[in-house]
Design an enzyme around this catalytic site. Structure first.
Site, PDB file in Angstrom:
ATOM      1  N   SER A 129       8.555   5.094   1.202  1.00  0.00           N
ATOM      2  CA  SER A 129       7.717   4.227   0.378  1.00  0.00           C
ATOM      3  C   SER A 129       6.417   4.950   0.064  1.00  0.00           C
ATOM      4  CB  SER A 129       7.416   2.926   1.123  1.00  0.00           C
ATOM      5  OG  SER A 129       6.531   3.213   2.188  1.00  0.00           O
ATOM      6  N   LYS A 130       5.553   4.262  -0.659  1.00  0.00           N
ATOM      7  CA  LYS A 130       4.272   4.856  -1.066  1.00  0.00           C
ATOM      8  C   LYS A 130       3.509   5.413   0.132  1.00  0.00           C
ATOM      9  CE  LYS A 130       3.438   1.941  -5.025  1.00  0.00           C
ATOM     10  NZ  LYS A 130       2.777   0.724  -5.445  1.00  0.00           N
ATOM     11  N   ARG A 131       3.669   4.756   1.254  1.00  0.00           N
ATOM     12  CA  ARG A 131       2.990   5.198   2.476  1.00  0.00           C
ATOM     13  C   ARG A 131       3.259   6.661   2.806  1.00  0.00           C
ATOM     14  NH1 ARG A 131       4.826   3.776   7.095  1.00  0.00           N
ATOM     15  NH2 ARG A 131       6.740   2.752   6.398  1.00  0.00           N
TER      16      ARG A 131
END
Ligand code: GLU
Length: 465
Positions: free
Chosen positions: A238-240
């Site tokens: 994910s963006k993380r």
């Protein structure tokens, strides 16, 4: 059977790595089988879809070179068709109006949760024959209550789901807008999609979609659900996890073919082979070889692959992308060497095109300052004599070429009784402003006579002062 696949992103963000892999696998499967690849923009969620996101998806597909044979087809343009199908399902008794209030549904859910049952609609309005004119009603699909659905998944094998597990999903919201499961089914049917290749986050939707397709007497596509991509920490990517937008990879100096090569290996393999040209991918790709289990994203490996492509692809091809990066950092490429020659000189030491562009600035622009460490180490008392010596001979060189330049550096070292490094390094700092560059003869040849002579003179003045 004509093979037809589709990539069907919802335009609610950029094109991310997971989406790009889905697109690639769908594209490869179509190409491999002489079929067609469709791009469908699933933009019916008006609140979350944005034109910027559509642009980002189209830009990402374009940069990756995943060209589509049909599309982009926008679902918002097909609303009438969805309404027509909803009416058909109502008419044939496979759908019904539901007037259950939010409060009732909430209570129902809470009750089910407290009894540790799976939350699901209980079908109250199935038999109430609600008046279609009544306001605030949704339309639900009348899911079969008995029997089972079998997903014949090419990747995961057969998956059987009991119809009792599935409730009557909403086909149209109270404002009349069609829902995802309905629009996907209508489109896959109308577009004659033969293979639905998508992330396995959609697997729960598949039995519902199969039931709707069956109610519409449509032929079922083959399904292939791709395992998810995990970050290094084992959580879904994910963006993380940092750079997950495809265009961010372009901005960071990756080549599209390196990213595609990396993506194809995320969940697919062909023996031990790591490097695949696009043509090889098309030749070798099969859905049967897609891994069943999730794969982890490894940025180091992507970087390694990028370097392999930078080193071994046609320099002209790499230069095409390098020019983009040189321009991006404000370099006018007419003010220096042909970028193809830069690629040849720099490709061993630069893993990304951002690195290569940054490490090549001095070929095009004069530098305002020397690198401090390089000066300390290489400009010593007496270095000006070395540079002066070089300057005199360089000036006399009739044809500016690597071989003669190299010879002059060697001769200078010999006549001044210095090690080669004591000549080449001050010279390098003088002309590049830093202590790292391609081989000194290649560097000087690329810089050309005027820049070289002027910069040596400047360095002599600098050392003297
Ligand atoms: N629009 C869906 C998404 O972006 C994909 C639908 C599908 O592939 O069936 O997740």
């Amino acid at each position: 059977m004509t093979i037809k696949t589709r990539f069907a992103p919802s335009p609610t963000g950029y094109l991310h790595v997971g989406g790009a892999r889905t697109a690639l696998f769908s594209w490869l499967y179509a190409k491999k089988n002489g079929g067609k690849f469709v791009l469908r923009i699933e933009d019916t969620d008006l609140e979350r879809s944005t034109p910027e996101s559509v642009e980002a998806i189209l830009e990402g597909m374009q940069w990756l070179g995943l060209h589509y044979d049909e599309g982009p087809i926008y679902q918002t343009y097909r609303v009438e068709r969805y309404q027509q199908i909803i009416q058909q399902l109502l008419a044939q008794g496979d759908a019904y109006y539901c007037s259950c209030s939010k409060e009732r549904l909430h209570e129902l859910r809470e009750g089910q949760k407290s009894r540790q049952e799976k939350p699901r609609y209980d079908g109250l309005c199935r038999h109430t024959n609600n008046d279609p004119q009544q306001a605030n009603q949704v339309i639900r699909f009348k899911n079969p209550t008995t029997g089972s659905v079998v997903i014949k998944d090419v990747v995961k094998g057969d998956i059987t789901i009991q119809n009792q597990e599935l409730d009557d999903l909403i086909l149209a919201r109270a404002d009349g807008s069609p829902t995802y499961n309905l629009t996907v089914v209508v489109d896959d049917m109308d577009m004659e999609i033969s293979h639905v290749i998508r992330g396995d986050d959609h697997i729960n939707n598949t039995p519902r979609q199969i039931n709707i397709l069956t109610a519409l007497k449509a032929e079922l596509p083959q399904y292939a659900h791709l395992p998810m991509i995990l970050g290094a920490d084992g959580a879904r990517l994910s963006k993380r996890h940092g750079a997950v937008s495809v265009m961010q990879y372009r901005d960071e100096g990756f080549l599209p073919e390196a990213l595609l090569n990396y993506l194809v290996r995320l969940g697919w393999s062909s023996g031990d082979q790591e490097i695949f040209s696009l043509n090889e991918m098309v030749d070798l790709f099969t859905l049967e070889q897609v891994n069943v289990t999730a794969s982890s994203f490894n940025p180091e490996k992507l970087l390694w692959l990028n370097h392999q492509y930078i080193m071994h692809d046609e320099p002209e091809h790499i230069a095409h992308y390098l020019i983009w990066h040189l321009n991006a950092i404000g370099i006018d490429i007419t003010a220096g060497p042909n970028p193809v020659d830069i690629v040849l000189a720099q490709r061993e030491r630069c893993k990304t095109l951002v690195e290569m562009a940054a490490a090549s600035r001095y070929f095009y622009q004069d530098f305002a300052k020397y690198d401090e460490k390089a000066v300390k180490k290489n400009f010593k008392a007496g270095s000006e004599i070395v540079l002066q010596h070089l300057l005199i001979q360089f000036r006399e060189l009739e044809i500016w070429n690597g071989t003669d330049l190299h010879q002059i550096v060697l001769d200078t070292a010999e006549s001044l009784e210095l090690k080669l490094g004591k000549v080449a390094q001050p010279l390098r700092v003088a002309v590049c402003g830093c202590a790292v560059s391609p081989a000194i003869d290649a560097t000087l040849a690329l810089l050309g006579r005027d820049k070289t002579l002027m910069r040596i003179k400047n360095a002599i003045d600098y050392i003297k002062n």
